[in-house]
Design a protein around this motif. Structure first.
Motif, PDB file in Angstrom:
ATOM      1  N   THR A   1       0.657  -1.150   0.258  1.00  0.00           N
ATOM      2  CA  THR A   1      -0.091  -0.013   0.082  1.00  0.00           C
ATOM      3  C   THR A   1       0.848   1.170  -0.020  1.00  0.00           C
TER       4      THR A   1
ATOM      5  N   SER B   1       0.809  -2.342  -9.697  1.00  0.00           N
ATOM      6  CA  SER B   1       0.151  -1.135  -9.346  1.00  0.00           C
ATOM      7  C   SER B   1      -1.345  -1.400  -9.254  1.00  0.00           C
TER       8      SER B   1
ATOM      9  N   VAL C   1       2.187   1.791  -3.672  1.00  0.00           N
ATOM     10  CA  VAL C   1       0.913   1.843  -4.639  1.00  0.00           C
ATOM     11  C   VAL C   1       0.854   3.418  -4.382  1.00  0.00           C
ATOM     12  N   THR C   2       0.891   4.007  -3.039  1.00  0.00           N
ATOM     13  CA  THR C   2       0.599   5.447  -2.843  1.00  0.00           C
ATOM     14  C   THR C   2       1.564   6.446  -3.004  1.00  0.00           C
ATOM     15  N   GLU C   3       2.859   5.781  -3.259  1.00  0.00           N
ATOM     16  CA  GLU C   3       4.174   6.316  -3.446  1.00  0.00           C
ATOM     17  C   GLU C   3       4.978   6.981  -2.188  1.00  0.00           C
ATOM     18  N   GLN C   4       4.533   6.294  -1.047  1.00  0.00           N
ATOM     19  CA  GLN C   4       5.208   6.701   0.068  1.00  0.00           C
ATOM     20  C   GLN C   4       6.549   6.097   0.285  1.00  0.00           C
TER      21      GLN C   4
END
Length: 255
Positions: free
Chosen positions: A120, A223, A123-126
């Motif tokens: 997660t 993704s 996917v959220t580019e953290q």
């Protein structure tokens, strides 16, 4: 025929590439362990991953001890070997059933949680944000989870072993009619401390595998929301397979 060979070759090459990436990630994780450890993060992961697994581990080993005793008690009494039932239950759970079942449970509970969380974040580019801030994702994400699992899984194994033996004790005493003294005396007479510590050594390796594979599949998740589910499934399946293979290898060397 050519199509079949191409498919087999692609399958082998894909999995060899995955193994290579896992080995590289593991090597980088070992290198990061020697650097500054995030103790607070490790403790948080231990509480998050370990305490929440106590119930399912306890239930799994409790009923395993009960069923194992139900299966062997009658046959042992039939052949006059009831004085060894307690030792057989304790050795079987301590060496094999305890660490393996805890490993499988943690692969489904802990491994899935790690992969879902890391994927997660990907996917959220953290994770990209961590790299932008010059923070190593391996040191920040993988090392605390790996060290936490290497501590928590053996602790859960000890807890599960005790619960499993207690389940066998109550079943043998109150269902099969074996005296409590006979059950406990057989453990002290035939079982060794190494039967427990050998299983704990296995549990350390299992915790290591679960954490590293969970983080690996999380970091390489496709993704989208579907990718999170796919990565989680791959973690659980692969971790269980590796645990069984590793268990066979460790049993050969330890016992």
């Amino acid at each position: 025929m050519q199509h079949v060979l191409e498919s087999v070759g692609a399958f082998v090459l894909t999995h060899l590439a995955n193994i290579g990436r896992v080995v590289l990630l593991y090597g980088e994780t070992m290198r990061q362990v020697t650097r500054r450890l995030r103790v607070r993060s490790i403790v948080y992961q231990m509480a998050h991953l370990g305490a929440d697994s106590l119930l399912i581990v306890g239930l799994t080993l409790l009923f395993t001890g009960i069923v194992l005793t139900l299966q062997i008690a009658h046959e042992f009494i039939r052949y006059g070997a009831q004085s060894t039932i307690g030792a057989v239950i304790a050795i079987g759970i301590g060496r094999e059933l305890g660490p393996v079942l805890v490993g499988v449970v943690c692969a489904g509970r802990v491994g899935a949680a790690i992969t879902a969380e890391v994927s997660t974040m990907k996917v959220t580019e953290q994770i990209d944000a961590l790299r932008v801030m010059a923070v190593s994702p391996v040191n920040y994400l993988i090392v605390p989870r790996m060290l936490a699992c290497m501590v928590v899984v053996p602790i859960l194994t000890v807890f599960g072993d005790v619960i499993g033996v207690l389940g066998g004790y109550f079943t043998a005493v109150y269902y099969s009619g074996i005296s409590g003294y006979t059950f406990l005396h057989s453990i002290t007479q035939y079982a060794l401390l190494y039967d427990m510590t050998g299983g704990l050594i296995k549990a350390i390796f299992f915790g290591n595998v679960i954490a590293v594979l969970g983080c690996y599949y999380g970091l390489h998740a496709p993704s989208g929301a579907e990718g999170v589910g796919t990565a989680t499934m791959q973690t659980v399946v692969t971790s269980i397979i590796v645990i069984f293979i590793l268990n066979a290898v460790l049993t050969f060397f330890l016992f």
